[in-house]
Design an enzyme around this catalytic site. Structure first.
Site, mmCIF file in Angstrom:
data_model
loop_
_atom_site.group_PDB
_atom_site.id
_atom_site.type_symbol
_atom_site.label_atom_id
_atom_site.label_comp_id
_atom_site.label_asym_id
_atom_site.label_seq_id
_atom_site.Cartn_x
_atom_site.Cartn_y
_atom_site.Cartn_z
ATOM 1 N N GLY A 16 0.864 -1.178 0.000
ATOM 2 C CA GLY A 16 0.000 0.000 0.000
ATOM 3 C C GLY A 16 0.900 1.227 0.000
ATOM 4 O O GLY A 16 1.882 1.289 0.762
ATOM 5 N N ASP A 26 -1.589 5.010 -6.181
ATOM 6 C CA ASP A 26 -0.149 4.872 -5.940
ATOM 7 C C ASP A 26 0.610 6.092 -6.428
ATOM 8 O O ASP A 26 1.714 6.374 -5.961
ATOM 9 C CB ASP A 26 0.384 3.605 -6.607
ATOM 10 C CG ASP A 26 -0.082 2.386 -5.833
ATOM 11 O OD1 ASP A 26 -1.211 1.924 -6.077
ATOM 12 O OD2 ASP A 26 0.664 1.941 -4.943
HETATM 13 O O1 MRU Z 1 0.629 -3.821 -4.750
HETATM 14 P P1 MRU Z 1 -0.043 -3.154 -3.574
HETATM 15 O O2 MRU Z 1 -0.874 -4.074 -2.764
HETATM 16 O O3 MRU Z 1 0.933 -2.357 -2.756
HETATM 17 O O4 MRU Z 1 -1.024 -2.112 -4.264
HETATM 18 C C1 MRU Z 1 -1.771 -1.265 -3.442
HETATM 19 C C2 MRU Z 1 -2.697 -0.366 -4.178
HETATM 20 O O5 MRU Z 1 -2.760 -0.343 -5.383
HETATM 21 C C3 MRU Z 1 -3.471 0.610 -3.333
HETATM 22 O O6 MRU Z 1 -4.728 0.853 -3.887
HETATM 23 C C4 MRU Z 1 -2.694 1.932 -3.262
HETATM 24 O O7 MRU Z 1 -1.367 1.692 -2.881
HETATM 25 C C5 MRU Z 1 -3.312 2.891 -2.322
HETATM 26 S S1 MRU Z 1 -3.148 2.365 -0.647
HETATM 27 C C6 MRU Z 1 -3.798 3.563 0.346
#
Ligand code: MRU
Length: 335
Positions: free
Chosen positions: A50, A237
């Site tokens: 995240g 992200d």
């Molecule tokens: O690959 P991840 O699980 O880190 O991806 C996370 C996401 O895409 C979330 O939607 C994003 O980081 C926002 S978290 C507040």
């Protein structure tokens, strides 16, 4: 809410403490990490994940790993700092919060003497963590008006407490509305291939006593077509200067379907996710992951496994930030 925060300090503050998300929802295992290789491994393998959470993890991780490796000697820590920072930034390329937090730590180090270096880095890492908690709460407050009693919300991936140091971004308004006594139902896309929706979003919402229904990613368009969703909220992200949004792969398809069926599509993120240095979504570096994550494939078959996709700004109804609800077209003035 989580009884164990997703990311923070060990009780003696000598280690980065994470809740290992690779094992959820079946096991709740806390890990204390002190050395750079194990911190990098936790970020790369999504033990901590995240965008905001990996920023906080990198900041705390940098402070504790430098202290550990230098045995408390500021001059040694300063020599190690550029290499440690570069490794952390490279661990996951798409989420801007990681580089944002590490670069902030590096800038902070440049302002102090060797004697003060390690203490100052610990303080800065804690400030970054506390700011993240506060930004999540602010997103929740600003988003409360989007969630009337009885609201049905679709989300993708996990942008909740597990993805931050606080109550999340996309899920922050849900938690805030629930705390205000409103009935909220969340539909969580399963989120292939690592199932963050089914494993993580469903886990944290059900623990908080919030209604949650998991659906396969491929069913999201049908659910939107049935008009059984009032709004979509996802995290981000990276949000580029023009408002394009990188988020977990599959988000773009949900945004297209929401637009086709006239359902509002909100992107919730702290201001630190906005990247004015990246002009548009085409300039975002997308992380590609191993074919193993797609499960068993016949020998010789190749895999295309991007971790993120880009939703163009014209599909976004509004951006829900810690500074309020911002609607395009807008100019992002970042301070
Ligand atoms: O690959 P991840 O699980 O880190 O991806 C996370 C996401 O895409 C979330 O939607 C994003 O980081 C926002 S978290 C507040």
């Amino acid at each position: 809410m989580l009884t164990i925060p997703a990311v923070g300090w060990s009780p003696d503050t000598r280690a980065l403490r994470i809740l290992d998300q690779r094992l959820l929802p079946t096991q709740e295992v806390v890990r204390d990490l002190q050395r750079l290789p194990e911190i990098l491994d936790a970020i790369r393998t999504l033990a901590v994940r995240g965008a905001p959470a990996i920023g906080v993890a990198a900041a705390i991780g940098l402070a504790v790993a430098l202290e550990q490796e230098s045995d408390g000697a500021g001059d040694i820590a300063r020599r190690l700092l550029p290499d440690y920072a570069a490794h952390l930034i490279a661990a996951r390329p798409t989420a801007v919060n990681l580089a944002w937090a590490v670069e902030r730590m590096v800038r902070c180090a440049a302002l102090v003497t060797d004697d003060a270096l390690l203490d100052r880095l610990r303080v800065e890492a804690e400030v970054i963590r506390q700011e993240d908690v506060a930004m999540c709460s602010a997103i929740g407050r600003h988003g409360l008006s989007l969630i009337p009693d009885g609201a049905r919300v679709l989300t993708h991936c996990n942008a909740g407490a597990l993805a931050t140091a606080g109550i999340g971004t996309a899920l922050a308004p849900v938690y805030t509305a629930h705390a205000a006594g409103r009935l909220v139902t969340v539909y969580a896309d399963e989120t292939r291939p690592l199932r963050q929706g089914a494993r993580l979003t469903a886990w944290e919402l059900s623990r908080a006593g919030i209604n949650v229904t998991v659906l396969p990613d491929g069913a999201a368009a049908s659910l939107l077509a049935l008009q059984q969703i009032d709004l979509v909220i996802v995290g981000a992200d990276r949000i580029t200067a023009n408002g394009d949004v990188a988020n977990k792969v599959g988000t773009y398809g949900v945004a297209l379907a929401a637009k086709a069926h006239g359902i509002p599509f909100y992107v919730a993120a702290p201001w630190s996710t906005i990247d004015p240095a990246t002009p548009t979504g085409r300039d975002i570096i997308i992380e590609y992951r191993d074919r193993d994550e797609l499960g068993e494939l016949p020998p010789g078959v190749s895999a295309w496994n991007p971790a993120f996709d880009v939703t163009p700004r014209h599909l976004v109804t509004a951006y829900l930030t810690d500074r309020g609800l911002v609607s395009p077209p807008f100019t992002l003035s970042v301070s």
